[in-house]
Design an enzyme around this catalytic site. Structure first.
Site, PDB file in Angstrom:
ATOM      1  CG  HIS A  35      -6.454  -1.652   8.383  1.00 42.44           C
ATOM      2  ND1 HIS A  35      -5.984  -0.837   7.381  1.00 42.44           N
ATOM      3  CD2 HIS A  35      -5.684  -2.783   8.329  1.00 42.44           C
ATOM      4  CE1 HIS A  35      -4.986  -1.428   6.760  1.00 42.44           C
ATOM      5  NE2 HIS A  35      -4.797  -2.614   7.304  1.00 42.44           N
ATOM      6  CB  CYS A  41      -6.889  -0.074   3.994  1.00 49.70           C
ATOM      7  SG  CYS A  41      -8.225   0.645   4.969  1.00 49.70           S
ATOM      8  CD  GLN A  78      -2.984   1.107   2.199  1.00 48.83           C
ATOM      9  OE1 GLN A  78      -3.277   0.033   2.707  1.00 48.83           O
ATOM     10  NE2 GLN A  78      -3.604   2.242   2.484  1.00 48.83           N
ATOM     11  CG  ASP A 118      -2.928  -5.136   6.105  1.00 44.17           C
ATOM     12  OD1 ASP A 118      -2.836  -4.111   5.408  1.00 44.17           O
ATOM     13  OD2 ASP A 118      -3.126  -5.103   7.333  1.00 44.17           O
TER      14      ASP A 118
END
Length: 250
Positions: A183, A108, A102, A200
């Site tokens: 998140h 996210c 990211q 993630d």
């Protein structure tokens, strides 16, 4: 429905997006804009244990996107876990999963969606010459830092996201740099080895969560166990969880 920006920044970002609402209709519109076939959509998962409620979710479920409050318990766990891990350097078509680092703050939700549709059987539903197929063609051969910049530099991706991010039931924050303590993470089944992965973009790389049988989908008990871990870790201190599945469209 809750919006889901990033927790307190752990690094410097060069681009900022308005956070995306945890809303299956919003998620579905975005993936279709990016080039995923209308044969797939997102749908809320209302229970992990109630078999009757689970029957309302079409099967097979191809990916799960979890939204949660980034509590102090979560942040402490992540700090310890990440300190013990090496940074991921994979690239190319032989990766077990496609992972995006990211590089866009408050995005996210976008990364969760991209991880969902770019892995496992979902990837077969991406239209040729679409925004998403072009991003994969450019990004997959690259190592994580450069791959992340491919997403960051895509005007088509940013345009589609900004339109969809204005929709939903919750008023988005005016400033994309605002910090809100929610998140997203994604869980997928590898197209290479039938392993379950947690993805993630704010971590050091994909996390192998163990084996999953070839005939088990992402609503099987094996796939739901990591979701339960997130919930159990809070020990009742937080009930701010939302789960959305990528499933066949009705």
């Amino acid at each position: 429905m809750a919006t889901a920006p990033e927790p307190t920044p752990r690094k410097q970002y060069r681009k900022y997006f308005i956070p995306l609402e945890s809303n299956p209709d919003v998620f579905t519109e975005l993936i279709h804009e990016l080039g995923v076939s209308p044969t797939l959509c997102f749908q809320d998962v209302l229970s992990l244990d109630d078999e009757e409620l689970l029957t309302f979710v079409p099967r097979p479920a191809l990916a799960l996107v979890l939204l949660f409050s980034s509590s102090s318990t979560y942040e402490t766990h992540v700090a310890a876990d990440e300190a013990a891990r090496q940074g991921y350097t994979g690239s190319g078509d032989d990766e077990d999963v496609i992972w995006f680092k990211q590089t866009i703050y408050n995005a996210c939700g976008l990364y969760g969606i991209l991880h969902a549709v770019c892995n496992g059987d979902a990837r077969k539903h991406i239209a040729p010459n679409s925004t998403l197929s072009n991003l994969l063609a450019k990004g997959v051969p690259l190592e994580p830092e450069a791959r992340g910049r491919v997403l960051e530099a895509s005007a088509e991706l940013e345009s589609a996201y900004r339109v969809v991010a204005q929709k939903g039931d919750t008023e988005p924050p005016e400033n994309p740099e605002d910090v809100v303590d929610f998140h997203y993470v994604c869980f997928v089944k590898s197209h290479e080895n039938n392993r379950l992965y947690e993805l993630d973009g704010d971590k050091k790389g994909p996390i192998d969560r163990g084996a999953i049988n070839e005939d088990q989908d992402m609503l099987s008990q094996a796939a739901l166990e990591p979701i339960r871990e997130y919930i159990d870790r809070e020990n009742g201190r937080s009930i701010n969880f939302s789960l959305i599945a990528l499933v066949p469209a009705g």
